[in-house]
Design an enzyme around this catalytic site. Structure first.
Site, PDB file in Angstrom:
ATOM      1  N   GLU A 176      76.762 -24.298   1.761  1.00 11.41           N
ATOM      2  CA  GLU A 176      77.523 -24.277   0.510  1.00 11.41           C
ATOM      3  C   GLU A 176      78.976 -24.703   0.682  1.00 11.41           C
ATOM      4  O   GLU A 176      79.610 -25.132  -0.263  1.00 11.41           O
ATOM      5  CB  GLU A 176      77.427 -22.914  -0.190  1.00 11.41           C
ATOM      6  CG  GLU A 176      78.108 -21.760   0.493  1.00 11.41           C
ATOM      7  CD  GLU A 176      77.203 -20.904   1.366  1.00 11.41           C
ATOM      8  OE1 GLU A 176      77.400 -19.684   1.393  1.00 11.41           O
ATOM      9  OE2 GLU A 176      76.323 -21.452   2.041  1.00 11.41           O
ATOM     10  N   ARG A 177      79.509 -24.642   1.891  1.00 16.25           N
ATOM     11  CA  ARG A 177      80.895 -25.076   2.116  1.00 16.25           C
ATOM     12  C   ARG A 177      81.087 -26.539   1.713  1.00 16.25           C
ATOM     13  O   ARG A 177      82.118 -26.910   1.173  1.00 16.25           O
ATOM     14  CB  ARG A 177      81.270 -24.892   3.588  1.00 16.25           C
ATOM     15  CG  ARG A 177      82.670 -25.395   3.905  1.00 16.25           C
ATOM     16  CD  ARG A 177      82.999 -25.234   5.377  1.00 16.25           C
ATOM     17  NE  ARG A 177      84.157 -25.987   5.761  1.00 16.25           N
ATOM     18  CZ  ARG A 177      85.357 -25.478   5.949  1.00 16.25           C
ATOM     19  NH1 ARG A 177      85.572 -24.202   5.765  1.00 16.25           N
ATOM     20  NH2 ARG A 177      86.365 -26.247   6.328  1.00 16.25           N
TER      21      ARG A 177
ATOM     22  N   CYS B   5      82.744 -15.316   4.035  1.00 15.05           N
ATOM     23  CA  CYS B   5      81.589 -16.088   3.603  1.00 15.05           C
ATOM     24  C   CYS B   5      81.728 -16.182   2.088  1.00 15.05           C
ATOM     25  O   CYS B   5      82.848 -16.170   1.581  1.00 15.05           O
ATOM     26  CB  CYS B   5      80.280 -15.428   4.057  1.00 15.05           C
ATOM     27  SG  CYS B   5      80.086 -13.721   3.508  1.00 15.05           S
TER      28      CYS B   5
END
Length: 138
Positions: free
Chosen positions: A31-32, A70
């Site tokens: 997702e980064r 996160c």
């Protein structure tokens, strides 16, 4: 080396993040690449984190504070922070790392509070594509 993990708020991190002794460690996985990230953060995906701890320790030489996060900082961020602490206790090597922190509310909380988010694809991030996130009003 501190054995416990402390938490830091987004406001506290924003005021400290320009200091040269702090490293921000993003342990989100894929997702980064599409959600953006905190400018200047290092990326060490949680699924391969344990194998890459020695690389991280080398990359943060000269830093005494590491801030993990996160998406929400409920599982991956704290567990990777704990793995780093355990590693440092096992190797008994002087790394200079004095504080291991976890960002409260993670990246999602950071972004939803309107704090700056970088959308670059550079590794490591140089913070070149940073923009203020849209503020959410209550």
């Amino acid at each position: 080396m501190a054995r416990s993990i402390s938490y830091i708020t987004g406001s506290q991190l924003l005021s400290l993040k320009r200091r040269p002794n702090i490293a921000i460690v993003d342990v989100r996985d894929d997702e980064r690449s599409y959600d953006g990230h905190i400018a200047g953060s290092l990326h060490y995906a949680s699924d391969t984190f344990s194998d890459k701890i020695p690389n991280l320790v080398q990359q943060v030489k000269g830093k005494d504070t590491l801030v993990f996060h996160c998406a929400l900082s409920q599982v991956r961020g704290p567990s990777c922070a704990r793995r780093l602490i355990n590693y440092l206790e096992e190797v008994k090597e002087e790394t200079g790392i004095k504080s291991v922190l976890v960002l409260e509310r993670g990246f999602n909380g950071w972004e939803s509070s309107g704090r700056p988010v970088c959308r670059c694809n550079s590794i490591p991030c140089k913070g070149e594509n940073t923009q203020e996130a849209a503020s959410i009003t209550s």
